[in-house]
Design an enzyme around this catalytic site. Structure first.
Site, PDB file in Angstrom:
ATOM      1  N   ALA A  19      -5.860  19.310  -7.355  1.00 23.57           N
ATOM      2  CA  ALA A  19      -4.889  19.850  -6.406  1.00 23.57           C
ATOM      3  C   ALA A  19      -3.715  18.911  -6.189  1.00 23.57           C
ATOM      4  O   ALA A  19      -2.547  19.336  -6.158  1.00 23.57           O
ATOM      5  CB  ALA A  19      -5.574  20.156  -5.074  1.00 23.57           C
ATOM      6  N   TYR A  65      -8.475  15.892  -6.883  1.00 21.70           N
ATOM      7  CA  TYR A  65      -7.617  15.305  -7.912  1.00 21.70           C
ATOM      8  C   TYR A  65      -6.755  16.390  -8.549  1.00 21.70           C
ATOM      9  O   TYR A  65      -5.537  16.236  -8.699  1.00 21.70           O
ATOM     10  CB  TYR A  65      -8.491  14.620  -8.966  1.00 21.70           C
ATOM     11  N   LYS A  78      -2.634  16.441  -8.201  1.00 20.82           N
ATOM     12  CA  LYS A  78      -1.825  16.268  -9.400  1.00 20.82           C
ATOM     13  C   LYS A  78      -0.994  17.524  -9.685  1.00 20.82           C
ATOM     14  O   LYS A  78       0.156  17.424 -10.148  1.00 20.82           O
ATOM     15  CB  LYS A  78      -2.714  15.925 -10.599  1.00 20.82           C
ATOM     16  N   ASN A  96       0.867  -1.184   0.000  1.00 16.37           N
ATOM     17  CA  ASN A  96       0.000   0.000   0.000  1.00 16.37           C
ATOM     18  C   ASN A  96       0.901   1.230   0.000  1.00 16.37           C
ATOM     19  O   ASN A  96       1.703   1.420   0.921  1.00 16.37           O
ATOM     20  CB  ASN A  96      -0.895  -0.022   1.248  1.00 16.37           C
ATOM     21  N   ASN A 120       2.800   5.520 -10.598  1.00 16.40           N
ATOM     22  CA  ASN A 120       1.601   5.577 -11.418  1.00 16.40           C
ATOM     23  C   ASN A 120       0.318   5.571 -10.589  1.00 16.40           C
ATOM     24  O   ASN A 120      -0.772   5.559 -11.147  1.00 16.40           O
ATOM     25  CB  ASN A 120       1.587   4.381 -12.388  1.00 16.40           C
TER      26      ASN A 120
END
Length: 274
Positions: free
Chosen positions: A168, A166, A170, A73, A100
């Site tokens: 923010a 998402y 990225k 994890n 990824n």
């Protein structure tokens, strides 16, 4: 120049349930086809097994001894460190770190609760901090390495979805990567990010399709939003990853490479009706 012979790639988020093609597995296969040994990591043991099965189908005997699957994890520092240690124990080094991992959750500050916000931050951003924390010492010791973080065009501009968590994370991942790039450049380490645009991956069917009346509507809308009239594929992102990890990109450092069919160049982005 695009060969990765004698390289070792550690890919977090490289698993795939049922071996279906996603960005992580596509990168793993592309690295291996370019000559690298691959350690693929996923939190889900079924995803690890699915990816290994796909390796065997695609590469046959070439996969034997050249790929390992690990469960971890990415938000758990002990598990991340264990995955790094296992890669070093098996292959002796890590030349390529490919992050990824990413999740998308719809809803802004009103709709989203704090726990969900923190989950997105931990998975999309803190994970890259943790993997870098445990991989960088090995890269520094050998005097070279390449880190690639998969961000998103959604971290560069608004692309029609109400998912500021998402966006923010990225955007922060791009900034984090640029900092690594400059900080460690003189020690032989490069860091770059890839920002996919509208890519047809299994994730969009699981995490984004609910924002539309039907899956068919989602696919049509995303195709229409792309300047090319069609979404990209995971292999498009994987090809960019191979380039950035290879000696062909030995003087490429600190960039954010959009793989988006030209989306980022549009003055305005059409907003899907959903």
């Amino acid at each position: 120049m695009f060969t990765l012979e004698n390289q070792v790639a550690l890919v977090f988020g490289g698993g795939s349930i049922g071996g279906e093609t996603n960005n992580g597995l596509a990168a793993c296969l592309a690295f291996a086809q370019a000559g690298a040994k691959v350690a693929l990591v996923d939190a889900n043991p079924d995803a690890v097994a699915g990816a290994l099965d796909r390796f065997e189908q695609e590469l046959g005997d070439q996969a034997k001894g050249n790929v390992i699957g690990l469960q971890a994890n990415v938000t758990n520092p002990d598990e991340v460190k264990a995955a790094v240690d296992a890669t070093i124990e098996t292959f002796g080094k890590i030349d390529i770190l490919h992050n990824n991992v990413g999740i998308a959750r719809m809803g802004g500050p009103i709709e989203m609760d704090l726990d969900e916000w923190n989950l997105v931050v931990n998975v999309n951003l803190t994970s890259a901090f943790l993997t870098s924390k445990y991989v960088l010492p090995h890269m520094l010791a050998q005097g070279k390495g390449s880190i690639t973080n998969v961000a998103s065009v959604g971290g560069m501009r608004y692309i029609g979805y109400n998912y500021p968590s998402y966006t923010a994370t990225k955007a922060a991942l791009i900034g984090f990567t640029q900092n690594l790039a400059v900080e460690y450049a003189s020690q032989g380490i490069r860091a770059n990010s890839i920002s996919p645009g509208y890519i047809e991956t299994p994730m969009i069917y699981r995490q984004i399709s609910g924002a539309y009346d039907s899956v068919e509507e989602m696919v049509a809308a995303r195709n229409a939003l792309s300047p090319t009239g069609k979404m990209g594929e995971s292999n498009d992102v994987a090809a960019a990853a191979v380039y950035l990890a290879s000696d062909a990109a030995k003087y490429v450092n600190g960039i954010c490479l959009p793989v988006d069919g030209g989306l980022i160049q549009r003055a305005t982005v059409p907003v899907a009706d959903h």
